[in-house]
Design an enzyme around this catalytic site. Structure first.
Site, short mmCIF file in Angstrom:
data_model
loop_
_atom_site.label_atom_id
_atom_site.label_comp_id
_atom_site.label_asym_id
_atom_site.label_seq_id
_atom_site.Cartn_x
_atom_site.Cartn_y
_atom_site.Cartn_z
N CYS A 44 0.82 -1.22 0.00
CA CYS A 44 0.00 0.00 0.00
C CYS A 44 0.85 1.26 0.00
O CYS A 44 0.32 2.36 -0.15
CB CYS A 44 -0.94 -0.01 1.19
SG CYS A 44 -1.96 -1.48 1.23
N HIS A 75 -9.82 2.93 -0.63
CA HIS A 75 -8.38 2.67 -0.69
C HIS A 75 -8.02 1.79 -1.88
O HIS A 75 -7.95 0.58 -1.76
CB HIS A 75 -7.97 2.00 0.63
CG HIS A 75 -6.52 1.67 0.77
ND1 HIS A 75 -5.52 2.34 0.10
CD2 HIS A 75 -5.89 0.73 1.51
CE1 HIS A 75 -4.35 1.82 0.42
NE2 HIS A 75 -4.54 0.83 1.28
#
Ligand SMILES: [Zn+2]
Lengths: 138, 381
Positions: B85, B325
């Site tokens: 991420c 996200h």
């Protein structure tokens, strides 16, 4: 043990005369203890120096939570935590639930229990710690 | 890298494809409008782009080439970047360094991801995942230890979700914009105690892009620059060691490296976009970035220091919690928000007199290993 299913992670642990244990490895060269067996010591880099030792029969609960949003293979919320072992390592494991579920800071002892079903619905076993010195059956 | 050993580099163009589901578009179709927007914002043409750095996690081989061949780009060097991420911010850092060191005069950065539903299934499921650990549970485990050691009230985590929605209401690019109360957060569906549904970011798809340029190129182009001041990248190397889980060591290390690189203090930072995949993460990152002292994150959240109008507003965009996200896109989108804030273009949510902005993102598979990247940008070089 097969009556209660196979181990979820092959070689994770077993049971001997002293009860359940997690499979640890100790380096013959430098003494480093690791979880599981490895071909290379992470500390001194000696190859093929790790010999099996039982670890994690007891420990101290570092932190815990109850998981409600479950991955596949679980039917109901389950308690998990990180247990700090006297061997100097930290392991992730399930915790006994209910009224006797261990709290942070408690001394805990290892059991193996059916934890998660595979795609065929067969239960797989793994480590579940409970409060130490309890008399309930494993 | 020491500041005096590199050239000044600026962001001169940003483009964002607001995060949403995009069920009917391919990843290439999702990403291309971000590239077009960033180039138009910069005033440069595609012929003036020397190289591209492209971040994603699960989109297959050579994503950057697949995106850019559909936009008529020539055969420029393209580097695809994976750092979980933190991939987006790592691509930004690589592009920044490549220009700073004189390899290129300009670079394009793209972050893009198309996500499915539910808990993220990491490709290399490790032992913890096999036993039933989940991403929210890891943050919940850190939160529980923080509550145990410092008496952090559960409401502090909920307040972060309330703040996120409050900020998102001011940002038309945010996906979840309805206000919520602390009570609603605490009463929403349990995920991993103490975290509830409203305290966990949702999956999303989307893309973001940046055009960055050397000082020479900034002058030639006439674009309005927002300058790179510093960067820090660090790693979390949990190997069954008994580390302090209330302190994300990698955030601390990456922040220190970035502050040292930029030769600034944390007190100089006026606006922050940080990795709030979970409310518990945001609270711990306050401490890791040095915005408050160790153990003080709960008080800091409850006293409104990080809200719009507070001492150091955090996640004015709404953050991951209110934007969702898309893994590779997240870190690049954070830079878009910081650039808008520093340009004075964050309409409706502008932090007054924002001079220095900080972006922070973090990723990994479980606690096994992870990456954290901190980027500092400023109005002056
Ligand atoms: Zn050794």
């Amino acid at each position: 043990m097969s009556a209660n299913g196979e181990m979820l992670w092959p070689g994770l642990g077993g049971e001997d005369n002293h009860g359940p244990y997690l499979q640890g490895g100790a380096c013959k060269s430098c003494g480093q203890v690791v979880l599981g067996m490895r071909t290379l010591c992470p500390k001194c880099w000696t190859a093929d120096s790790i010999v099996p030792v039982p670890v994690g029969r007891t420990g101290r609960l570092y932190t815990r939570t109850t998981i409600h949003a479950m991955p596949s293979g679980f039917d109901q919320p389950y308690a998990v935590g990180y247990v700090d072992l006297p061997e100097g390592i930290r392991v992730f494991a399930h915790l006994e639930g209910g009224d006797q579920s261990p709290a942070i800071g408690d001394t805990v002892e290892l059991t193996f229990a059916p934890l998660r079903k595979d795609k065929q619905g067969q239960p797989g076993r793994g480590p579940r710690y409970r409060k130490a010195n309890m008399e309930s059956a494993p | 890298m020491k500041r005096d050993s590199r050239r000044n580099v600026a962001v001169i163009g940003v483009g964002l494809v607001p995060f949403d589901k995009y069920d009917d578009e391919s990843i290439e179709e999702i990403a291309r409008p971000a590239v077009v927007a960033a180039l138009r914002d910069s005033g440069l043409t595609r012929e003036q782009i020397d190289a591209a750095f492209v971040a994603h996690l699960y989109q297959g081989e050579v994503l950057g080439q697949r995106i850019l061949r559909g936009l008529g780009f020539a055969q420029i060097p393209i580097t695809n970047v994976e750092n979980a991420c933190a991939g987006g911010s790592t691509a930004v850092r690589e592009a920044f360094y490549a220009v700073a060191h004189g390899h290129f005069e300009t670079a394009l950065v793209i972050g893009a991801e198309k996500m499915g539903r539910g808990l993220i299934n990491f490709i290399n499921a490790d032992l913890e995942m096999t036993l039933g650990n989940t991403a929210p549970a890891q943050y919940a485990l850190a939160a529980q230890r923080h509550m145990y050691e410092f008496g952090t009230p559960r409401e502090a985590f909920a307040q972060i979700a309330v703040k996120s929605r409050r900020h998102a209401q001011m940002n038309p690019n945010a996906r979840f914009r309805d206000p919520v109360t602390r009570g609603e957060v605490i009463e929403s569906r349990a995920i991993a105690d103490p975290l509830t549904l409203l305290e966990c970011c949702r999956n999303g798809s989307g893309a973001a892009a940046l055009v960055i340029a050397s000082e020479d190129m900034v002058k030639k182009s006439g674009a309005k620059p927002i300058w790179f001041l510093g960067s820090g990248l660090a790693s979390w190397m949990f190997d069954n060691t008994q580390q302090d889980l209330t302190s994300f060591g990698a955030t601390r290390a990456a922040a220190k490296a970035a502050y040292d690189d930029a030769q600034i203090e944390v007190a100089d930072v006026s606006v922050v976009e940080l990795h709030d995949a979970f409310t518990a993460g945001e609270l711990l990152h306050y401490e890791g970035l040095g915005l408050c002292g160790k153990g003080e994150g709960g008080r800091f959240a409850l006293e409104g220091e990080t809200e719009f109008g507070g001492r150091v507003p955090v996640n004015m965009s709404g953050g991951l919690l209110s934007k969702s996200h898309p893994l590779g896109a997240t870190g690049v989108a954070q830079i878009c928000e910081i650039v808008w804030q520093l340009r004075g273009q964050a309409e409706g949510r502008q932090v007054e007199n924002a001079r220095i902005g900080l972006a922070h993102s973090q990723g990994g598979t479980g606690l096994e290993a992870g990456a954290t990247c901190v980027t500092l940008l400023g109005r002056e070089p």
